[in-house]
Scaffold this motif. Structure first.
Motif, mmCIF file in Angstrom:
data_model
loop_
_atom_site.group_PDB
_atom_site.id
_atom_site.type_symbol
_atom_site.label_atom_id
_atom_site.label_comp_id
_atom_site.label_asym_id
_atom_site.label_seq_id
_atom_site.Cartn_x
_atom_site.Cartn_y
_atom_site.Cartn_z
ATOM 1 N N HIS A 1 0.848 -1.193 0.000
ATOM 2 C CA HIS A 1 0.000 0.000 0.000
ATOM 3 C C HIS A 1 0.884 1.244 0.000
ATOM 4 O O HIS A 1 2.007 1.226 0.522
ATOM 5 C CB HIS A 1 -0.872 0.059 1.260
ATOM 6 C CG HIS A 1 -2.043 -0.860 1.258
ATOM 7 N ND1 HIS A 1 -3.306 -0.464 0.898
ATOM 8 C CD2 HIS A 1 -2.145 -2.170 1.589
ATOM 9 C CE1 HIS A 1 -4.150 -1.483 1.014
ATOM 10 N NE2 HIS A 1 -3.461 -2.533 1.431
ATOM 11 N N ARG A 2 0.323 2.328 -0.514
ATOM 12 C CA ARG A 2 0.948 3.643 -0.404
ATOM 13 C C ARG A 2 0.482 4.296 0.891
ATOM 14 O O ARG A 2 -0.698 4.256 1.237
ATOM 15 C CB ARG A 2 0.550 4.517 -1.596
ATOM 16 C CG ARG A 2 1.189 5.906 -1.609
ATOM 17 C CD ARG A 2 0.545 6.768 -2.671
ATOM 18 N NE ARG A 2 1.240 8.032 -2.865
ATOM 19 C CZ ARG A 2 1.052 9.124 -2.135
ATOM 20 N NH1 ARG A 2 0.184 9.097 -1.116
ATOM 21 N NH2 ARG A 2 1.720 10.226 -2.393
ATOM 22 N N THR A 3 1.411 4.890 1.633
ATOM 23 C CA THR A 3 1.057 5.613 2.849
ATOM 24 C C THR A 3 0.705 7.065 2.508
ATOM 25 O O THR A 3 0.906 7.527 1.380
ATOM 26 C CB THR A 3 2.205 5.589 3.863
ATOM 27 O OG1 THR A 3 3.306 6.338 3.339
ATOM 28 C CG2 THR A 3 2.651 4.173 4.157
ATOM 29 N N LEU A 4 0.211 7.797 3.501
ATOM 30 C CA LEU A 4 -0.199 9.190 3.286
ATOM 31 C C LEU A 4 0.942 10.045 2.751
ATOM 32 O O LEU A 4 0.735 10.922 1.905
ATOM 33 C CB LEU A 4 -0.716 9.783 4.604
ATOM 34 C CG LEU A 4 -1.163 11.242 4.569
ATOM 35 C CD1 LEU A 4 -2.364 11.420 3.646
ATOM 36 C CD2 LEU A 4 -1.498 11.739 5.978
ATOM 37 N N ASP A 5 2.166 9.765 3.218
ATOM 38 C CA ASP A 5 3.318 10.563 2.813
ATOM 39 C C ASP A 5 4.096 9.937 1.658
ATOM 40 O O ASP A 5 5.267 10.256 1.436
ATOM 41 C CB ASP A 5 4.233 10.847 4.007
ATOM 42 C CG ASP A 5 4.526 9.613 4.847
ATOM 43 O OD1 ASP A 5 3.879 8.567 4.649
ATOM 44 O OD2 ASP A 5 5.404 9.690 5.725
ATOM 45 N N GLY A 6 3.458 9.038 0.912
ATOM 46 C CA GLY A 6 4.047 8.562 -0.332
ATOM 47 C C GLY A 6 5.102 7.499 -0.199
ATOM 48 O O GLY A 6 5.899 7.298 -1.120
#
Length: 240
Positions: free
Chosen positions: A48-53
């Motif tokens: 998955h991609r996190t909020l901060d990329g």
């Protein structure tokens, strides 16, 4: 002590589903290393991609099934996700080594143990995020040993556009009429739920030059039937 179930045949390449998730907490370094220390051909995980990329390995969109706190993965920073306390396979918390691995850690374990990375791109990724994932794996010189899988066809077409010969398998739980033609059109292989595969369908795919991976096969009886169908890979939580 509980261990994997051993098959008598070695003609099918075995993939450890989320690591050896029948023995260790899924998608953790412990599960990946458990696969590395066994005869598996590859180790599957979900990214998955996190909020901060950044990129982290977990199956669900939220953390509540494996962690004490329930957070949205894509709306939470990488550092916050890394600090989460995870529950062990028995549901209890307390093991400090159980944290969500980064993409780099997962790839590094696969490389250390000589296992093919089977990387599921969860949800839909923007092209720039796919580029970042490819760059991360390339920096570890492991792209040639990576198979990308996804339920999201545009993810795979983005990879195909950038890397025409990269191994990629379309994930699906059924067998619609359009499937064989779509796989051939985009030079994709297949990762299908084993209950959706019949002997006739397997023969059709093999004749079309499509490699077949089946998920998630956890009994010796089902594994033997898939082998009789001529599948190339079997993904399992516990079979080795």
């Amino acid at each position: 002590m509980k261990d994997t179930l051993r098959r008598n045949s070695s003609s099918v390449r075995m993939i450890a589903h989320r690591g050896v998730s029948g023995l260790e907490l899924e998608n953790t370094a412990s599960a990946f290393v458990a696969a590395g220390n066994r005869s598996y051909y590859g180790i599957e995980t979900d990214v998955h991609r996190t909020l901060d990329g950044r990129f982290i390995t977990i199956h669900d969109n939220t953390t509540g099934r494996v962690a004490l706190d329930n957070l949205s993965v894509e709306n939470t920073t990488y550092d916050t996700l890394r600090r989460l306390r995870l529950r062990d396979i028995d549901g209890k918390a307390g093991r400090e080594d159980l944290i969500l691995p980064s993409l780099e850690e997962y790839t590094g374990i696969c490389k250390k143990y000589g296992k093919v990375s089977v990387l599921e791109l969860k949800n839909h990724f923007a092209p720039e995020d796919i580029d970042a994932i490819l760059e991360s794996i390339q920096q570890q010189q492991w792209l040639e040993n990576t198979i990308f899988i996804s339920f999201d066809l545009p993810n795979l077409l983005c990879i195909r556009d950038r890397l025409p010969h990269q191994r990629a398998q379309f994930l699906i739980s059924s067998f619609p009429d359009w499937l064989p033609d779509t796989l051939q059109k985009y030079s994709l292989d297949l990762d299908i739920h084993f209950r959706a595969l019949t002997e006739q369908r397997a023969r059709l795919l093999r004749n079309a030059g499509v490699e077949i991976n089946v998920w998630t096969v956890d009994t010796l009886e089902d594994a033997m039937r898939m082998e009789e169908y001529g599948v190339d890979y079997t993904t399992s939580n516990i079979l080795e």
